[in-house]
Scaffold this motif. Structure first.
Motif, PDB file in Angstrom:
ATOM      1  N   GLU A   2     122.080 -64.321 -11.860  1.00 33.37           N
ATOM      2  CA  GLU A   2     122.098 -62.936 -11.426  1.00 33.37           C
ATOM      3  C   GLU A   2     121.404 -62.041 -12.444  1.00 33.37           C
ATOM      4  OE1 GLU A   2     126.234 -62.095 -10.820  1.00 33.37           O
ATOM      5  OE2 GLU A   2     126.126 -62.804  -8.768  1.00 33.37           O
ATOM      6  N   LYS A   3     120.722 -61.033 -11.922  1.00 33.16           N
ATOM      7  CA  LYS A   3     120.096 -60.032 -12.783  1.00 33.16           C
ATOM      8  C   LYS A   3     120.980 -58.786 -12.746  1.00 33.16           C
ATOM      9  CE  LYS A   3     116.049 -57.265 -13.592  1.00 33.16           C
ATOM     10  NZ  LYS A   3     114.814 -56.747 -13.058  1.00 33.16           N
ATOM     11  N   ILE A   4     121.469 -58.395 -13.911  1.00 37.31           N
ATOM     12  CA  ILE A   4     122.364 -57.248 -14.018  1.00 37.31           C
ATOM     13  C   ILE A   4     121.660 -56.151 -14.810  1.00 37.31           C
ATOM     14  CG2 ILE A   4     124.572 -56.427 -14.914  1.00 37.31           C
ATOM     15  CD1 ILE A   4     125.614 -59.296 -14.583  1.00 37.31           C
ATOM     16  N   SER A   5     121.745 -54.919 -14.292  1.00 34.63           N
ATOM     17  CA  SER A   5     121.164 -53.768 -14.978  1.00 34.63           C
ATOM     18  C   SER A   5     122.183 -52.641 -15.008  1.00 34.63           C
ATOM     19  CB  SER A   5     119.921 -53.261 -14.250  1.00 34.63           C
ATOM     20  OG  SER A   5     118.959 -54.258 -14.139  1.00 34.63           O
ATOM     21  N   ILE A   6     122.181 -51.910 -16.116  1.00 38.81           N
ATOM     22  CA  ILE A   6     122.971 -50.690 -16.232  1.00 38.81           C
ATOM     23  C   ILE A   6     121.978 -49.546 -16.387  1.00 38.81           C
ATOM     24  CG2 ILE A   6     124.583 -49.379 -17.648  1.00 38.81           C
ATOM     25  CD1 ILE A   6     125.782 -52.039 -18.533  1.00 38.81           C
ATOM     26  N   ILE A   7     122.144 -48.525 -15.556  1.00 36.84           N
ATOM     27  CA  ILE A   7     121.264 -47.357 -15.625  1.00 36.84           C
ATOM     28  C   ILE A   7     122.111 -46.164 -16.056  1.00 36.84           C
ATOM     29  CG2 ILE A   7     119.691 -45.855 -14.358  1.00 36.84           C
ATOM     30  CD1 ILE A   7     119.398 -48.187 -12.312  1.00 36.84           C
ATOM     31  N   HIS A  10     120.098 -41.666 -21.978  1.00 37.11           N
ATOM     32  CA  HIS A  10     119.969 -42.147 -23.350  1.00 37.11           C
ATOM     33  C   HIS A  10     120.962 -41.431 -24.265  1.00 37.11           C
ATOM     34  CE1 HIS A  10     118.017 -44.465 -26.377  1.00 37.11           C
ATOM     35  NE2 HIS A  10     117.715 -43.404 -27.090  1.00 37.11           N
ATOM     36  N   THR A  11     122.174 -41.225 -23.766  1.00 37.97           N
ATOM     37  CA  THR A  11     123.231 -40.554 -24.510  1.00 37.97           C
ATOM     38  C   THR A  11     124.403 -41.520 -24.646  1.00 37.97           C
ATOM     39  OG1 THR A  11     122.599 -38.465 -23.480  1.00 37.97           O
ATOM     40  CG2 THR A  11     124.758 -38.548 -24.500  1.00 37.97           C
ATOM     41  N   PRO A  12     124.867 -41.773 -25.867  1.00 35.12           N
ATOM     42  CA  PRO A  12     126.017 -42.667 -26.004  1.00 35.12           C
ATOM     43  C   PRO A  12     127.281 -41.961 -25.504  1.00 35.12           C
ATOM     44  CG  PRO A  12     125.386 -41.792 -28.143  1.00 35.12           C
ATOM     45  CD  PRO A  12     124.381 -41.296 -27.152  1.00 35.12           C
ATOM     46  N   PHE A  13     127.774 -42.394 -24.382  1.00 30.60           N
ATOM     47  CA  PHE A  13     128.963 -41.798 -23.778  1.00 30.60           C
ATOM     48  C   PHE A  13     129.782 -42.917 -23.181  1.00 30.60           C
ATOM     49  CE2 PHE A  13     131.136 -39.197 -20.461  1.00 30.60           C
ATOM     50  CZ  PHE A  13     131.766 -38.317 -21.317  1.00 30.60           C
ATOM     51  N   TRP A  14     131.084 -42.768 -23.145  1.00 27.28           N
ATOM     52  CA  TRP A  14     131.985 -43.856 -22.786  1.00 27.28           C
ATOM     53  C   TRP A  14     131.730 -44.462 -21.413  1.00 27.28           C
ATOM     54  CZ3 TRP A  14     135.146 -43.716 -18.585  1.00 27.28           C
ATOM     55  CH2 TRP A  14     135.396 -42.466 -18.005  1.00 27.28           C
ATOM     56  N   ARG A  15     131.245 -43.695 -20.462  1.00 25.56           N
ATOM     57  CA  ARG A  15     131.085 -44.241 -19.104  1.00 25.56           C
ATOM     58  C   ARG A  15     130.200 -45.477 -19.080  1.00 25.56           C
ATOM     59  NH1 ARG A  15     130.434 -38.400 -16.890  1.00 25.56           N
ATOM     60  NH2 ARG A  15     132.591 -37.938 -16.390  1.00 25.56           N
ATOM     61  N   ALA A  16     129.077 -45.418 -19.745  1.00 22.17           N
ATOM     62  CA  ALA A  16     128.185 -46.578 -19.773  1.00 22.17           C
ATOM     63  C   ALA A  16     128.563 -47.533 -20.894  1.00 22.17           C
ATOM     64  CB  ALA A  16     126.740 -46.131 -19.929  1.00 22.17           C
ATOM     65  N   GLU A  17     129.120 -47.010 -21.980  1.00 15.69           N
ATOM     66  CA  GLU A  17     129.460 -47.871 -23.106  1.00 15.69           C
ATOM     67  C   GLU A  17     130.501 -48.908 -22.723  1.00 15.69           C
ATOM     68  OE1 GLU A  17     127.765 -47.947 -26.052  1.00 15.69           O
ATOM     69  OE2 GLU A  17     126.536 -46.503 -24.963  1.00 15.69           O
ATOM     70  N   VAL A  18     131.438 -48.559 -21.863  1.00 16.74           N
ATOM     71  CA  VAL A  18     132.442 -49.518 -21.396  1.00 16.74           C
ATOM     72  C   VAL A  18     131.760 -50.697 -20.709  1.00 16.74           C
ATOM     73  CG1 VAL A  18     134.336 -49.856 -19.745  1.00 16.74           C
ATOM     74  CG2 VAL A  18     134.304 -47.836 -21.205  1.00 16.74           C
ATOM     75  N   LEU A  19     130.785 -50.421 -19.865  1.00 16.12           N
ATOM     76  CA  LEU A  19     130.037 -51.488 -19.195  1.00 16.12           C
ATOM     77  C   LEU A  19     129.246 -52.316 -20.191  1.00 16.12           C
ATOM     78  CD1 LEU A  19     128.608 -49.504 -16.156  1.00 16.12           C
ATOM     79  CD2 LEU A  19     130.399 -51.226 -16.097  1.00 16.12           C
ATOM     80  N   ASP A  32     119.417 -52.952 -20.059  1.00 10.67           N
ATOM     81  CA  ASP A  32     119.978 -51.650 -20.396  1.00 10.67           C
ATOM     82  C   ASP A  32     118.901 -50.589 -20.170  1.00 10.67           C
ATOM     83  OD1 ASP A  32     121.600 -49.653 -21.326  1.00 10.67           O
ATOM     84  OD2 ASP A  32     121.549 -50.296 -23.417  1.00 10.67           O
ATOM     85  N   ILE A  33     118.946 -49.953 -19.013  1.00  9.85           N
ATOM     86  CA  ILE A  33     117.945 -48.949 -18.647  1.00  9.85           C
ATOM     87  C   ILE A  33     118.477 -47.578 -19.034  1.00  9.85           C
ATOM     88  CG2 ILE A  33     116.633 -47.913 -16.755  1.00  9.85           C
ATOM     89  CD1 ILE A  33     117.046 -50.626 -15.266  1.00  9.85           C
ATOM     90  N   ARG A  34     117.809 -46.960 -19.989  1.00 11.17           N
ATOM     91  CA  ARG A  34     118.221 -45.636 -20.466  1.00 11.17           C
ATOM     92  C   ARG A  34     117.162 -44.620 -20.066  1.00 11.17           C
ATOM     93  NH1 ARG A  34     121.882 -46.301 -25.614  1.00 11.17           N
ATOM     94  NH2 ARG A  34     122.540 -48.456 -25.307  1.00 11.17           N
ATOM     95  N   ILE A  35     117.562 -43.658 -19.242  1.00 14.30           N
ATOM     96  CA  ILE A  35     116.601 -42.689 -18.736  1.00 14.30           C
ATOM     97  C   ILE A  35     116.638 -41.415 -19.585  1.00 14.30           C
ATOM     98  CG2 ILE A  35     116.767 -43.655 -16.422  1.00 14.30           C
ATOM     99  CD1 ILE A  35     118.379 -41.181 -15.627  1.00 14.30           C
ATOM    100  N   THR A  36     115.547 -40.669 -19.517  1.00 12.21           N
ATOM    101  CA  THR A  36     115.435 -39.429 -20.275  1.00 12.21           C
ATOM    102  C   THR A  36     116.136 -38.289 -19.544  1.00 12.21           C
ATOM    103  OG1 THR A  36     113.399 -38.750 -19.184  1.00 12.21           O
ATOM    104  CG2 THR A  36     113.182 -40.151 -21.155  1.00 12.21           C
ATOM    105  N   ARG A  37     116.262 -37.182 -20.242  1.00 17.30           N
ATOM    106  CA  ARG A  37     116.871 -35.991 -19.638  1.00 17.30           C
ATOM    107  C   ARG A  37     116.054 -35.528 -18.423  1.00 17.30           C
ATOM    108  NH1 ARG A  37     120.371 -31.797 -21.730  1.00 17.30           N
ATOM    109  NH2 ARG A  37     120.572 -33.157 -23.522  1.00 17.30           N
TER     110      ARG A  37
END
Length: 70
Positions: A2-7, A10-19, A32-37
Motif C-alpha cells: 500500500e502507498k500511504i500519504s499524509i497531506i 508545513h506547520t508542526p501541529f498535533w493533528r498531522a504529527e499524531v499520524l 509526507d506531503i507538506r503544502i505551503t500556506r
C-alpha cells in the motif's frame, strides 16, 4: 504494498504529527506531503491541490491510501 500519504501544511501541529509518529513507530513507510500556506489557501477555496488531488471538506490533514482519501 500500500502507498500511504499524509497531506498537511508545513506547520508542526498535533493533528498531522499524531499520524506521522504513529506510522513512524509502526515502521510503516509513508509519503509526507507538506503544502505551503499559498497551497492551503487554494485548498480552502477550491478543495483541491495543484495536482488535482481532492481535499474533502477543504480541510487538512488528509490520509491517502492507494489514491483513496480517508
Amino acid at each position: 504494498m500500500e502507498k500511504i500519504s499524509i497531506i498537511y501544511s508545513h506547520t508542526p501541529f498535533w493533528r498531522a504529527e499524531v499520524l506521522r509518529v504513529s506510522l513512524y513507530l509502526g515502521n510503516i513507510n509513508f509519503e509526507d506531503i507538506r503544502i505551503t500556506r499559498d497551497e492551503f489557501r487554494e485548498v480552502i477555496l477550491t478543495g483541491k491541490l495543484n495536482n488535482e488531488t481532492e481535499i474533502p471538506f477543504h480541510q487538512l490533514p488528509v490520509l491517502k491510501i492507494n489514491d483513496e482519501i480517508i
